[in-house]
Design a protein around this motif. Structure first.
Motif, short mmCIF file in Angstrom:
data_model
loop_
_atom_site.label_atom_id
_atom_site.label_comp_id
_atom_site.label_asym_id
_atom_site.label_seq_id
_atom_site.Cartn_x
_atom_site.Cartn_y
_atom_site.Cartn_z
N ARG A 245 0.86 -1.18 0.00
CA ARG A 245 0.00 0.00 0.00
C ARG A 245 0.90 1.24 0.00
N PRO A 246 0.60 2.23 -0.83
CA PRO A 246 1.43 3.43 -0.82
C PRO A 246 1.28 4.21 0.48
N LEU A 247 2.35 4.81 0.94
CA LEU A 247 2.28 5.72 2.08
C LEU A 247 1.50 6.97 1.69
N GLY A 248 1.08 7.73 2.67
CA GLY A 248 0.40 8.99 2.40
C GLY A 248 1.36 10.01 1.81
N PRO A 249 0.84 11.08 1.18
CA PRO A 249 1.70 12.07 0.52
C PRO A 249 2.79 12.65 1.42
N ALA A 250 2.44 13.04 2.65
CA ALA A 250 3.43 13.63 3.55
C ALA A 250 4.51 12.62 3.91
N GLU A 251 4.12 11.38 4.16
CA GLU A 251 5.09 10.35 4.50
C GLU A 251 6.00 10.02 3.32
N ARG A 252 5.42 10.04 2.12
CA ARG A 252 6.24 9.77 0.93
C ARG A 252 7.34 10.83 0.79
N ARG A 253 6.97 12.09 0.98
CA ARG A 253 7.95 13.16 0.87
C ARG A 253 9.00 13.06 1.99
N LYS A 254 8.57 12.65 3.17
CA LYS A 254 9.51 12.51 4.27
C LYS A 254 10.57 11.45 3.96
N VAL A 255 10.13 10.33 3.40
CA VAL A 255 11.08 9.27 3.03
C VAL A 255 12.00 9.75 1.92
N ALA A 256 11.42 10.39 0.91
CA ALA A 256 12.24 10.90 -0.20
C ALA A 256 13.27 11.90 0.30
N ALA A 257 12.87 12.77 1.25
CA ALA A 257 13.78 13.78 1.79
C ALA A 257 14.95 13.15 2.52
N ALA A 258 14.73 11.99 3.11
CA ALA A 258 15.81 11.29 3.81
C ALA A 258 16.71 10.53 2.84
N LEU A 259 16.12 9.92 1.82
CA LEU A 259 16.90 9.08 0.91
C LEU A 259 17.70 9.89 -0.11
N MET A 260 17.14 10.97 -0.58
CA MET A 260 17.76 11.64 -1.73
C MET A 260 19.14 12.23 -1.44
N PRO A 261 19.34 12.94 -0.32
CA PRO A 261 20.71 13.42 -0.06
C PRO A 261 21.73 12.28 0.08
N ALA A 262 21.30 11.18 0.71
CA ALA A 262 22.22 10.04 0.87
C ALA A 262 22.60 9.45 -0.48
N ILE A 263 21.62 9.23 -1.33
CA ILE A 263 21.91 8.69 -2.67
C ILE A 263 22.75 9.68 -3.46
N ARG A 264 22.36 10.94 -3.37
CA ARG A 264 23.10 11.97 -4.12
C ARG A 264 24.57 11.99 -3.72
N GLY A 265 24.83 11.84 -2.42
CA GLY A 265 26.22 11.82 -1.97
C GLY A 265 26.98 10.62 -2.51
N MET A 266 26.31 9.48 -2.58
CA MET A 266 26.98 8.26 -3.04
C MET A 266 27.32 8.31 -4.53
N ILE A 267 26.52 9.03 -5.32
CA ILE A 267 26.70 8.99 -6.77
C ILE A 267 27.33 10.26 -7.34
N SER A 268 27.72 11.20 -6.47
CA SER A 268 28.22 12.50 -6.94
C SER A 268 29.69 12.72 -6.62
N LYS A 269 30.43 11.65 -6.36
CA LYS A 269 31.83 11.82 -6.00
C LYS A 269 32.66 12.38 -7.16
N GLN A 270 32.28 12.05 -8.39
CA GLN A 270 33.01 12.54 -9.56
C GLN A 270 32.34 13.77 -10.16
N VAL A 271 31.03 13.71 -10.34
CA VAL A 271 30.26 14.81 -10.92
C VAL A 271 29.01 15.00 -10.07
#
Length: 700
Positions: A245-271
């Motif tokens: 079941r999908p999370l509610g809109p606010a919860e979805r954004r909360k999860v995205a806000a936590a995941l995106m900087p972490a992923i961005r850091g892992m994949i941005s070491k070169q560019v």
């Protein structure tokens, strides 16, 4: 979405009154733009259109047939007249005499410039022969989800026959290029009554004798496919049914806000990469489905989809029924590393002796069950468009897997497109990235004079910018200005009171969802007050300290948390004041708060250095033009302090300076840019005075 209800039919947008009197090239432009206005017809940059037009040869004065066709890298929805290539048809036909066979077809692209009509500088695309050799005046090549769903089914030929009869033919998979152009010509000659052809795993070609007929045919064929899918899929389970079941809109954004900087850091070491979040209905249905992981592993089918989204997405280990963000963040380290290993192995399996070097091995698309889709690219527009392309791929998988078996592009074919030497040549022609490309900045007080000038300087160097301010009306005006000049993709606004820690944290969470994280923090929110100490109220004192000291602390604290999560370093710039170094009469609250701000920057420079986080200060003085703090009481108070009037205050400040020059918001923006960019990468804990020279404010 592909086939939800009867209202999903495409509207015929052709306006006979508007088209009346247009020339053939103008009709081509009109047709292209209305086709590209609906993403169900073709995705951004996908597909192409053409017309064969009689023109006067500028050398001979004779009438000759000229192919007008969308040029390399263009987008039919936004193309202008200068986006079309123009080529002599007789020279394009002459190329058949020097064609050496399919193993040499790439060399034919090098001959296309020799066919240019009227010295047109627009480079012709590899699809030019596909349009040239169809013996009809007008040709459309589109990538509709409904058609690609047919083309990506394992029995696509039978489905094409079932849906369209003899009106639309079918050709097996063939990489775009000269040989496919000859295949299309052969098909047309053998099937003179056909209106078009479905290309396996690719898309749709349609043709007609007039621009309007060609447009009508394209819309008719796509609508027939949509209608067929609506009937065939009615009541059927999609993607194997729901697993989560999908999370509610606010919860979805909360999860995205936590995941995106972490992923961005892992994949941005070169560019440095910029992120995009999509939790649309189509995406949510897919990421919550039982068959999501199996289908995602097959990859996309259409070459345009594949080029934007890589071989396959990365599925994030997240259970929306029992969310554990800490565990998910821990698992990402291994998942991202494994994807890189798998991509490298794919490259090694499929490479040729002359293949370009391996490109960035990180995923572009990240699917999060119950939450949505994250996409990352070198700029915001590309990240967003990559998400749109994968949504198209989801629509294709939905249709194909519901009526048949979905087939992704074979691995070697996918590689040969991704690492095509012609595609590599196109990449090499791309302009050099700007100095702040891939960087994300937040500017507090972003709607004021210094804030907006700073934001503009950063935008001009390729950064994405979040404007934070408490003045909603000024924010809207500033946003409208920048969006019109730099695109909506790269600028966002947040209403933020820097003294409210919840508001600050929410602003950073919004920035993480919109862009993936942060790299540059410009603390510029401010007020100004003037009063003799005996008339300085506790409320006035606390207000200065709250905004100019506590506010800068809260913004910096949130910045440190996100910058450390990314582990990419970063730059924090405080816009302080000459008054933080030099005492000024009648402004004890303001001067003390600014001094606190400067010392906070020094402390943060010490804490940030081990993490590559630089903290520096720009000290302006007397920036009157465009600054909100120089309106109202502050202006009157300072004029009174220095025994002058409003008109004389700027001149007084100019004459007081050593250089006798006015200081403008753009001057502060330039100093801020210096601290934000790589030119100052070895500077932290520093102060730049931008005050036209004031001996009292000399730092040493």
């Amino acid at each position: 979405m592909l086939n939800i209800d009867a209202g999903s039919r495409l509207a015929n947008l052709w306006d006979k009154d508007r088209a009346a009197g247009m020339s053939e090239p103008e009709l081509l432009l009109y047709r292209s733009n209305i086709l590209g206005s609906d993403k169900r017809v073709t995705n951004y940059g996908g597909g192409n259109t053409s017309a064969k037009v009689m023109e006067k040869d500028p050398l001979t004065g004779q009438m000759v047939e000229v192919l007008w066709v969308k040029g390399s890298g263009g987008d039919v929805g936004t193309i202008k007249m200068d986006g079309f290539s123009t080529l002599y048809m007789d020279k394009l036909n002459a190329l058949k005499g020097i064609y050496r066979g399919v193993e040499f077809e790439d060399e034919m692209v090098g001959y296309l410039p020799h066919c240019t009509f009227n010295l047109n500088p627009r480079a012709a695309s590899i699809d030019t022969p596909l349009h040239a050799y169809v013996p009809k005046k007008h040709v459309d090549h589109m990538h509709p989800d409904a058609i690609i769903a047919i083309a990506a089914s394992d029995n696509s030929r039978d489905l094409t026959k079932q849906i369209f009869g003899d009106a639309i033919g079918w050709l097996p998979w063939k990489r775009p290029g000269y040989e496919l152009g000859l295949w299309l010509e052969d098909f047309c000659l053998k099937n003179p009554d056909a209106k078009g052809v479905v290309l396996e795993s690719h898309g749709l070609f349609t043709w007609a004798d007039t621009a309007e007929q060609c447009y009508d045919t394209t819309i008719e064929i796509i609508n027939r496919a949509i209608a067929w899918f609506e009937t065939e899929t009615a009541g059927k389970t999609v993607f194997g049914g729901e697993k989560h079941r999908p999370l509610g809109p606010a919860e979805r954004r909360k999860v995205a806000a936590a995941l995106m900087p972490a992923i961005r850091g892992m994949i941005s070491k070169q560019v440095h990469m910029v992120g995009h979040f999509d939790d649309s209905d189509a995406v949510l249905q897919f990421v919550c489905a039982k068959d999501m992981e199996a289908l995602a592993a097959l990859g996309t089918s259409c070459p345009d989809h594949f080029l934007r989204t890589k071989i396959r997405p990365l599925v994030v280990d997240f259970n929306p029924a029992s969310p554990d963000l800490a565990a998910t963040l821990d698992s990402l380290v291994g998942s991202v590393a494994q994807y890189r290993e798998d991509y490298t192995a794919y490259y090694e399996r499929c490479r040729h002796a002359d293949s370009p070097a391996i490109r960035d091995p990180n995923a572009v698309v990240y699917l999060v069950p119950g939450v949505g889709m994250l996409t990352f690219a070198k700029d915001k527009a590309t990240a967003r468009i990559s998400g749109e392309f994968y949504t198209n791929a989801i629509n294709v998988m939905r249709g194909a897997s519901t009526v048949s078996t979905y087939c992704g592009l074979p691995e070697q074919e996918a590689f040969d497109i991704e690492y095509w030497l012609l595609e590599e040549a196109k990449l090499q022609r791309m302009p050099k990235p700007k100095s702040l490309a891939g960087r994300v900045a937040i500017v507090t007080g972003g709607a004021g004079g210094i804030g907006s000038a700073t934001a503009e300087r950063l935008l001009g160097e390729g950064a994405c910018v979040v404007l934070a301010d408490i003045d909603a009306e000024a924010l809207d005006k500033t946003m409208s200005n920048f969006a019109g000049r730099y695109s909506k993709d790269v600028v966002r606004t947040v209403s933020m009171n820097v003294t409210d820690e919840n508001a600050v944290d929410e602003a950073y969470a919004d920035m993480a969802v919109e862009f993936g994280g942060v790299d540059i923090v410009v603390s510029n929110a401010g007020i100004a007050s003037s009063a003799p100490v005996e008339d300085t109220t506790l409320e006035l004192w606390n207000r200065n300290m709250s905004i100019l000291s506590t506010g800068y602390f809260l913004v910096s604290r949130a910045a440190f948390r996100m910058l450390k999560a990314q582990d990419l370093g970063g730059s924090i710039v405080f816009i302080a004041s000459k008054n933080g170094l030099a005492a000024s009469p009648g402004a004890s609250a303001y001067c003390t708060a600014k001094a606190s701000e400067i010392h906070l920057a020094r402390c943060l420079a010490l804490e940030g250095a081990p993490h590559g986080i630089r903290v520096n200060v720009v000290n302006p003085d007397a920036v009157l033009r465009g600054s909100k703090i120089w309106s109202g009481e502050w202006l009157d108070q300072r004029a009174s302090t220095y025994k002058t009037d409003k008109d004389g205050l700027e001149e007084m400040y100019r004459q007081r300076s050593l250089l006798k020059r006015s200081v403008l918001p753009e001057d502060i923006a330039e100093a801020t840019y210096f601290f934000a960019c790589e030119a100052s990468s070895k500077s932290t804990g520093n102060i730049i005075n931008v005050d036209a020279g004031n001996v009292q404010a000399f730092t040493r």
